[in-house]
Scaffold this motif. Sequence first.
Motif, PDB file in Angstrom:
ATOM      1  N   ASP A  59       0.833  -1.209   0.000  1.00 40.20           N
ATOM      2  CA  ASP A  59       0.000   0.000   0.000  1.00 40.20           C
ATOM      3  C   ASP A  59       0.866   1.256   0.000  1.00 40.20           C
ATOM      4  O   ASP A  59       0.595   2.216  -0.725  1.00 40.20           O
ATOM      5  N   LYS A  60       1.903   1.265   0.797  1.00 39.70           N
ATOM      6  CA  LYS A  60       2.791   2.437   0.884  1.00 39.70           C
ATOM      7  C   LYS A  60       3.596   2.598  -0.400  1.00 39.70           C
ATOM      8  O   LYS A  60       3.868   3.713  -0.825  1.00 39.70           O
ATOM      9  N   GLU A  67       4.633  13.753   4.370  1.00 35.66           N
ATOM     10  CA  GLU A  67       4.931  13.772   5.803  1.00 35.66           C
ATOM     11  C   GLU A  67       4.103  12.728   6.545  1.00 35.66           C
ATOM     12  O   GLU A  67       4.591  12.072   7.467  1.00 35.66           O
ATOM     13  N   SER A  68       2.862  12.561   6.142  1.00 36.23           N
ATOM     14  CA  SER A  68       2.015  11.528   6.732  1.00 36.23           C
ATOM     15  C   SER A  68       2.591  10.144   6.456  1.00 36.23           C
ATOM     16  O   SER A  68       2.607   9.268   7.334  1.00 36.23           O
ATOM     17  N   LEU A  69       3.088   9.952   5.249  1.00 34.95           N
ATOM     18  CA  LEU A  69       3.707   8.683   4.880  1.00 34.95           C
ATOM     19  C   LEU A  69       4.960   8.419   5.724  1.00 34.95           C
ATOM     20  O   LEU A  69       5.174   7.311   6.198  1.00 34.95           O
ATOM     21  N   LEU A  70       5.775   9.457   5.920  1.00 37.58           N
ATOM     22  CA  LEU A  70       6.985   9.314   6.745  1.00 37.58           C
ATOM     23  C   LEU A  70       6.628   8.922   8.175  1.00 37.58           C
ATOM     24  O   LEU A  70       7.288   8.070   8.776  1.00 37.58           O
ATOM     25  N   THR A  71       5.590   9.530   8.706  1.00 36.17           N
ATOM     26  CA  THR A  71       5.138   9.201  10.055  1.00 36.17           C
ATOM     27  C   THR A  71       4.700   7.749  10.127  1.00 36.17           C
ATOM     28  O   THR A  71       5.043   7.030  11.069  1.00 36.17           O
ATOM     29  N   ASP A  72       3.960   7.320   9.121  1.00 31.93           N
ATOM     30  CA  ASP A  72       3.484   5.942   9.059  1.00 31.93           C
ATOM     31  C   ASP A  72       4.652   4.960   8.944  1.00 31.93           C
ATOM     32  O   ASP A  72       4.665   3.905   9.601  1.00 31.93           O
ATOM     33  N   LEU A  73       5.647   5.301   8.129  1.00 33.05           N
ATOM     34  CA  LEU A  73       6.830   4.436   7.995  1.00 33.05           C
ATOM     35  C   LEU A  73       7.586   4.335   9.315  1.00 33.05           C
ATOM     36  O   LEU A  73       8.010   3.245   9.705  1.00 33.05           O
ATOM     37  N   ALA A  74       7.753   5.453   9.980  1.00 42.16           N
ATOM     38  CA  ALA A  74       8.472   5.448  11.258  1.00 42.16           C
ATOM     39  C   ALA A  74       7.704   4.645  12.312  1.00 42.16           C
ATOM     40  O   ALA A  74       8.310   3.912  13.106  1.00 42.16           O
ATOM     41  N   ALA A  75       6.390   4.765  12.301  1.00 41.03           N
ATOM     42  CA  ALA A  75       5.571   4.046  13.277  1.00 41.03           C
ATOM     43  C   ALA A  75       5.605   2.541  13.056  1.00 41.03           C
ATOM     44  O   ALA A  75       5.494   1.763  14.008  1.00 41.03           O
ATOM     45  N   ASN A  76       5.770   2.113  11.807  1.00 36.54           N
ATOM     46  CA  ASN A  76       5.763   0.681  11.500  1.00 36.54           C
ATOM     47  C   ASN A  76       7.155   0.072  11.369  1.00 36.54           C
ATOM     48  O   ASN A  76       7.278  -1.117  11.098  1.00 36.54           O
ATOM     49  N   ALA A  77       8.187   0.871  11.563  1.00 35.06           N
ATOM     50  CA  ALA A  77       9.562   0.348  11.485  1.00 35.06           C
ATOM     51  C   ALA A  77       9.824  -0.760  12.507  1.00 35.06           C
ATOM     52  O   ALA A  77      10.532  -1.728  12.189  1.00 35.06           O
TER      53      ALA A  77
END
Length: 174
Positions: A44-45, A67-77
């Motif tokens: 999805d990303k 920026e929303s995508l970056l936040t989502d990536l960091a949260a799921n790392a």
Amino acid sequence: QKALEDQYKDLDQKAKVRHKALEDAIKLFRFNNECDDFEKWMGDKSVILHSKDSLSQDMEGVKRKYESLLTDLAANAPVIDNINKMADAMIAERHRETPYIKARKAEINDKWNTLNTVKMEKEKTLEGASSIELFQNICSELKDWIQEKGQVLDANELSKGVDSIQEQLRKHQN
């Protein structure tokens, strides 16, 4: 009595083997479930990262989305760390499916690295687009300023008299 005890030991041994096999199956199921969920999320990303947003139309919207995508990536790392820990634990326990687990772990990590590479490329694209947007804004402001000054000059038709020129000079100095 001896035959019963031997049968009991044999049954007990088989139960332990069966119990270990069931535990391994549960761990493998959890691992696969975690990998499948994370793989779907990464897909999805990836679609979002590969989308061609019109940078000239809504740069701020594109930035917010990124920026929303970056936040989502960091949260799921941490999910990739959890997957790697699960795989390493099963490999250390000499799970029956060790070759499969190693391959799946490598596949997930490759997809994660690819997603991060695409993220970095998108970031470079947005930086370039921001520079272009800034340049266009500066040019637009400069054009407006020149037009404004041109209108002032047109409105103040300079006469050829010395008094008029001295008056205009004082205005400009002020």
